[in-house]
Scaffold this motif. Structure first.
Motif, mmCIF file in Angstrom:
data_model
loop_
_atom_site.group_PDB
_atom_site.id
_atom_site.type_symbol
_atom_site.label_atom_id
_atom_site.label_comp_id
_atom_site.label_asym_id
_atom_site.label_seq_id
_atom_site.Cartn_x
_atom_site.Cartn_y
_atom_site.Cartn_z
ATOM 1 N N LEU A 162 0.831 -1.200 0.000
ATOM 2 C CA LEU A 162 0.000 0.000 0.000
ATOM 3 C C LEU A 162 0.869 1.256 0.000
ATOM 4 C CD1 LEU A 162 -2.861 1.276 0.275
ATOM 5 C CD2 LEU A 162 -2.590 1.084 2.751
ATOM 6 N N LEU A 163 1.929 1.254 0.812
ATOM 7 C CA LEU A 163 2.845 2.391 0.863
ATOM 8 C C LEU A 163 3.561 2.566 -0.467
ATOM 9 C CD1 LEU A 163 4.263 1.666 4.413
ATOM 10 C CD2 LEU A 163 3.159 3.816 3.761
ATOM 11 N N GLU A 164 3.861 1.497 -1.141
ATOM 12 C CA GLU A 164 4.503 1.593 -2.459
ATOM 13 C C GLU A 164 3.521 2.069 -3.521
ATOM 14 O OE1 GLU A 164 7.855 -1.982 -2.109
ATOM 15 O OE2 GLU A 164 5.765 -2.508 -2.543
ATOM 16 N N ARG A 165 2.294 1.593 -3.449
ATOM 17 C CA ARG A 165 1.305 1.851 -4.504
ATOM 18 C C ARG A 165 0.626 3.211 -4.374
ATOM 19 N NH1 ARG A 165 -1.509 -2.120 -3.225
ATOM 20 N NH2 ARG A 165 -3.241 -1.102 -2.142
ATOM 21 N N GLY B 190 1.228 8.866 -3.820
ATOM 22 C CA GLY B 190 0.634 10.181 -4.047
ATOM 23 C C GLY B 190 -0.464 10.503 -3.049
ATOM 24 N N ALA B 191 -1.349 9.534 -2.812
ATOM 25 C CA ALA B 191 -2.457 9.768 -1.880
ATOM 26 C C ALA B 191 -1.956 9.950 -0.455
ATOM 27 C CB ALA B 191 -3.436 8.593 -1.947
ATOM 28 N N VAL C 151 -7.147 6.917 2.832
ATOM 29 C CA VAL C 151 -5.926 6.117 2.697
ATOM 30 C C VAL C 151 -5.063 6.256 3.945
ATOM 31 C CG1 VAL C 151 -3.806 5.751 1.371
ATOM 32 C CG2 VAL C 151 -5.942 6.279 0.184
ATOM 33 N N LEU C 152 -4.948 7.478 4.450
ATOM 34 C CA LEU C 152 -4.107 7.711 5.628
ATOM 35 C C LEU C 152 -4.671 6.998 6.850
ATOM 36 C CD1 LEU C 152 -1.523 9.125 6.426
ATOM 37 C CD2 LEU C 152 -2.850 11.164 6.974
ATOM 38 N N SER C 153 -5.984 6.975 6.999
ATOM 39 C CA SER C 153 -6.596 6.258 8.124
ATOM 40 C C SER C 153 -6.241 4.775 8.082
ATOM 41 C CB SER C 153 -8.116 6.427 8.108
ATOM 42 O OG SER C 153 -8.475 7.758 8.418
#
Length: 344
Positions: free
Chosen positions: A188-191, A194-195, A203-205
């Protein structure tokens, strides 16, 4: 308010984590004394019943993690007549959670503690797990206790006003946690780069929740770091040395952890434990989020500082290294190997 509560047993302590949704504000009612700093005081004003409790406002920054500031919190407890059954609430980043946790652990031998982390770093790391402390004699977190908070309130909405440098620092610990036990979070951190840097609430939650749960699962097995909890120190022996040698505040903690985790990957590679492809993946991940992979610091001074690290055991330095995501071990390392790793 939409929130999810997860309960954990840490040693003899019960610790609840309340995950708020991406937009809900903090809501803490059971506060006798609130400790914050001048950067987070505005959050207290919209924090339910805590806004009306006695308040101690500290100056922001790592320099506050000191004996005199610890004493000021204890004096505030005495001044306002707090009993052992009263609640001290810490609202702020890692400095506040470390300090307030330490104060609560020693005030009347332990009073009720609630923490509301307001930085990304504190949300995914500092606020949960009971490690408290102050810097002492020039070394980071040299004095402290294990004292888990009864409640940890995690509200991603408060990150909207977090300065970019502090948000970036928190990503260092977030990535480190992901490497320790969540391949899906690493992806998720790689993909979603941008978000995440744009602080997309949804996404941050998800990143915060998953990053913290990695730590929760580890600490629940080992509160006082006699076993697997030591894995959470991935990159930290290097990082704490860098912070001490460079001067506290020159590198943020998350920046130092990012650099230290990359050094740990290189150490593992030198020792034949970390595959080159995995070391390169770690470097790409940290570099992609703008972390510095090289530090201008005396190798001799760095190694000297490491000998004051809490991971020193039986006269030997131990380092956390990995062979893959979630595949972690603790190994003793000689000084000559460290010189090689720091030179590379």
């Amino acid at each position: 308010m939409n929130a999810e509560k997860r309960s954990f047993t840490l040693g003899g302590f019960s610790s609840d984590v309340v995950f708020y949704d991406s937009v809900s504000p903090l809501n803490i009612s059971n506060a006798s004394l609130v400790v914050c700093d001048s950067n987070t005081e505005h959050i207290v004003e919209s924090c339910g019943g805590a806004a009306h409790a006695h308040r101690l406002v500290l100056s922001p920054g790592e320099s506050e993690k000191s004996m005199p500031v610890l004493e000021s919190i204890l004096h505030a407890g005495v001044e306002h007549g707090l009993s052992r059954g009263d609640t001290i609430v810490g609202i702020g980043g890692g400095v506040i959670t470390d300090l307030v946790g330490f104060a609560a652990s020693v005030y009347m031998r332990g009073c009720h503690l609630v923490l509301a982390p307001t930085s990304l770093l504190a949300m995914v790391d500092a606020a949960f797990g009971g490690k408290t402390g102050i810097n002492f004699a020039g070394y980071k977190n040299m004095v402290g206790t294990f004292y888990p908070a009864a409640e940890v309130h995690v509200a991603p909405s408060v990150l909207a006003s977090l300065p970019e440098l502090e948000f970036h620092s928190g990503l260092g610990e977030t990535i480190k946690n992901a490497l320790l036990g969540d391949e899906g979070l690493v992806e998720l951190l790689e993909r979603e780069h941008g978000a995440i840097v744009a602080r997309s609430p949804e996404v941050l939650s998800e990143v915060i929740r998953r990053g913290l749960l990695v730590k929760c699962r580890i600490v629940e097995q080992d509160l006082t770091e006699t076993g697997v909890r030591a894995y959470l120190n991935l990159g930290h022996t290097f990082a704490h040395a860098l912070e001490s040698v460079a001067g506290f505040g020159v590198w943020t903690h998350g920046e130092a952890v990012a650099w230290g985790t990359v050094r740990a990957a290189r150490l593992g590679e030198v020792l034949g434990i970390t595959p080159t492809a995995y070391r390169e993946r770690i470097e790409r991940l940290f570099a992609g989020y703008g972390f510095r992979l090289h530090a201008e610091a005396s190798h001799e001074k760095l190694i000297e500082a490491m000998w004051h690290d809490k991971k020193l055991k039986d006269g030997r330095l131990f380092f956390v290294v990995q062979s893959g995501v979630g595949q972690t071990q603790l190994v003793p390392v000689e000084a000559e190997i460290l010189h090689k790793v720091l030179r590379d």
